[in-house]
Design a protein around this motif. Structure first.
Motif: not given
Lengths: 156, 113
Positions: A23, A31, A34, A57, A61, A64-65, B42-50, B52
């Motif tokens: 990623l 990222m 952004l 936020c 993330e 979670r990620i 709440q969508i942030g950069p990591a959620t968005l690009y994962t 995408i």
């Protein structure tokens, strides 16, 4: 752009290093950019509260990620567990020693903790990290060598 | 995640929905996804690009060249044919659910009276 926003963007850049490498390789710069834009907008519209919202936020993330990816990475987990175990055992030994032999009046507890718990734990973390990383490289190169040999033999 | 056979995730759906009105770059997608969910998601950069990344892998979206006067650092994304199919299928599924829930509520209301 305020100092807080600039500092936040830099901190997020550091945090990105802990995200899964695929990623990060593919989208890391985007990222980062952004996040900076989002922070800038949040700062202009809601000030510190907006910046905190963006960070909240980002932290959710991260949990979670990034964290699930880290727990699957031996180069992160092994040093973490080893240093935690080291710190725990040395910390309990230090606590036992101090309970029987109190520190001298000019001695600082924090100095003792840093010298006898924190530094050994840090050294353990670094050593195990290096061992895991080199171990990984050696295994990979061995596999590659064997693979080449097998290929050339079968070609003959 | 197989986007064509399974329902997309919430983030995936919002991104597909946002791209339904035309190609967009990451930041525009993030803003629109937030607006579409009324700030609830709440969508942030990591959620968005994962998301995408998954949508690109499953060929639901594709990277396209942005408008000529746009910032060259920004990458633009657009829906593919299969992405449109997934979006339409999901919208139909939602519509059916809304219809079903309405009829169930009517039946429940009828049984009360």
């Amino acid at each position: 752009m305020s100092g807080l926003v600039r500092l936040s963007a830099r901190a997020y850049g550091g945090m990105l290093l802990l995200y899964p490498s695929d990623l990060r390789r593919e989208f890391g710069p985007e990222m980062h950019e952004l996040f900076g834009e989002d922070l800038d907008d949040a700062w202009q519209s809601s000030g510190v509260a907006g910046v905190l919202r963006v960070w909240w936020c980002a932290l959710c993330e991260f949990l979670r990620i990034a964290v699930p990816g880290l727990t699957e990475n031996p180069a992160f987990v092994v040093p973490l567990v080893a240093s935690a175990f080291n710190a725990l055992s040395l910390g309990s030994m230090l606590a036992g020693v101090i309970s029987h032999h109190p520190l001298p009046a000019d001695g600082s507890l924090m100095d003792e903790i840093v010298a006898h718990v924190f530094l050994p734990a840090l050294i353990t973390a670094l050593t195990t990290f290096v061992v895991v990383r080199t171990g990984k490289v050696t295994v990979t190169s061995l596999q590659l060598n064997v693979g080449t040999e097998t290929c050339s033999k079968s070609a003959i | 995640m197989n986007q064509t056979s399974n329902s997309p995730t919430r983030a995936g759906f919002l991104i597909l929905f946002a791209l339904g009105s035309g190609e967009k770059h990451g930041y525009a997608l993030m803003r629109e996804a937030r607006e579409l969910s009324d700030g609830d998601f709440q969508i942030g950069p990591a959620t968005l690009y994962t998301t995408i990344q998954r949508l690109l892998e499953s060929a639901c979206i594709k990277e396209v060249n942005g408008p000529k006067n746009s910032d060259s650092r920004r990458r633009h994304y657009a829906l593919t044919g299969s992405g449109s199919d997934v979006l339409n299928l999901e919208l139909k599924r939602m519509e059916a659910m809304v219809k079903k829930s309405k009829s169930m509520r009517l039946r429940a209301a009828g049984s009360e009276s």
